[in-house]
Design an enzyme around this catalytic site. Structure first.
Site, short mmCIF file in Angstrom:
data_model
loop_
_atom_site.label_atom_id
_atom_site.label_comp_id
_atom_site.label_asym_id
_atom_site.label_seq_id
_atom_site.Cartn_x
_atom_site.Cartn_y
_atom_site.Cartn_z
N ASP A 49 0.83 -1.22 0.00
CA ASP A 49 0.00 0.00 0.00
C ASP A 49 0.86 1.26 0.00
OD1 ASP A 49 -2.25 -1.75 0.35
OD2 ASP A 49 -1.86 -1.73 2.50
N GLU A 97 -11.79 -1.50 -2.79
CA GLU A 97 -11.18 -0.73 -1.71
C GLU A 97 -10.13 0.22 -2.29
OE1 GLU A 97 -9.74 -3.76 0.91
OE2 GLU A 97 -8.23 -4.49 -0.50
#
Length: 330
Positions: free
Chosen positions: A50, A218
């Site tokens: 991420d 997401e």
């Protein structure tokens, strides 16, 4: 409602880029997975998850990522990355209220003479979650002052308050998108003076969802190019190494709050999304993406699972071409 099981995002197992003519890029708009580009060359401390990255005024790249007190990498050339201390040497005590003392999915930006770092605290499979904010004048590890909770969700919520992204519009309005599974991606308006929700607008806008089948969407990220707002998101299952099915898709809108549609006119509120990156070759499950502008163009910064290295999560960087009105990675 539960999420499809996946390895916690906190696990650590979790460029020189060659330009080609725009006409060739258009021919590469993916119709099959083999059409996707490999990541640009990066070396050094490239095991990340991420990632979010920014280029400082001195030309130094600062990257933060999931894990610990938000793990840090830096580079002077966007190729060789070195590891440094975590953003938080001492982790804020309120994190434990959400069942974790590690943070996930940061988002770094620079506004008003300071760096802002939004991030998530939660536990795997739960939507008892919170988005936090920290600020710094340098953006370096150990310099961050935590500002506490920005927004939260509970087990009775139909959304999940993780994966934040700050977007500042040309008219000076601030927006924070977020979300993971459940009913999808959301957005709130932010007060620029506090970095938290604007008290005069408490609307929680819906940006994208998957009402049928899997709920797996997401990691929203919004940019504006030309007259359109573009919503990037990660679809399907992350964090399972070489079994991951993560991929990056995008839609666009004429208003920041949507509605967002893909290239075929399908709403992102109804499973829509135009592919930007998918698995190909050794690059498995690319996602957890952020977008940044650099001196040579826009970059998509993401992680993928290296099929040639037992599924280790690695840093991916590619340039984006917008000449078709849609982002094409190269």
């Amino acid at each position: 409602m539960s999420r499809t099981p996946r390895t916690p995002r906190t696990l650590r197992r979790r460029a020189a880029l060659i330009a080609v003519p725009a006409a060739a890029l258009l021919a590469l708009i993916p119709s099959t997975a083999s059409a996707y580009p490999n990541p640009g060359a990066v070396t050094g401390a490239t095991v990340v998850h991420d990632p979010t990255m920014i280029r400082t005024s001195s030309g130094r790249y600062l990257l933060y990522a999931t894990g610990g007190g938000l793990s840090h990498r830096s580079s002077t050339d966007r190729i060789a990355f070195s590891a440094g201390g975590d953003a938080f040497g001492t982790r804020p005590g309120w994190w434990s209220s959400y069942g974790n003392t590690e943070a996930w999915a940061p988002d770094i930006s620079y506004h008003g003479g300071k760096y802002l770092l939004y991030y998530s605290v939660s536990t795997f499979g739960s939507n008892r979650s919170a988005i936090g904010l920290a600020t710094s004048t340098t953006g370096l590890p150990g310099s961050w002052t935590d500002q506490g909770v920005v927004y939260s969700s509970s087990t009775s919520s139909d959304y999940n308050a993780i994966d934040p992204n700050l977007f500042v519009d040309g008219d000076g309005t601030w927006w924070l998108s977020f979300g993971s599974w459940w009913t999808g991606l959301k957005m709130i308006q932010i007060n620029p003076s506090t970095g938290k929700q604007l008290s005069t607008n408490t609307t929680r806008y819906a940006l994208a969802s998957r009402p049928t089948g899997t709920k797996a969407v997401e990691a929203p990220y919004i940019v504006k190019r030309g007259s359109y707002y573009y919503l990037f998101a990660s679809y399907d299952t992350c964090c399972n190494g070489t079994s991951s099915t993560y991929k990056v898709k995008v839609g666009r809108a004429t208003k920041v709050t949507g509605p967002y549609y893909d290239r075929n006119g399908v709403s992102m509120m109804n499973n829509g999304g135009t592919p930007v990156l998918e698995s190909h070759g050794r690059v498995i499950g690319p996602g957890g993406q952020s977008i940044m502008s650099d001196t040579d163009g826009d970059l998509i910064v993401y992680h993928y699972y290296d099929g040639n290295d037992n599924g280790t999560p690695k840093l991916g960087i590619n340039l984006l071409n917008w000449s078709s009105g849609w982002p094409v990675a190269y």
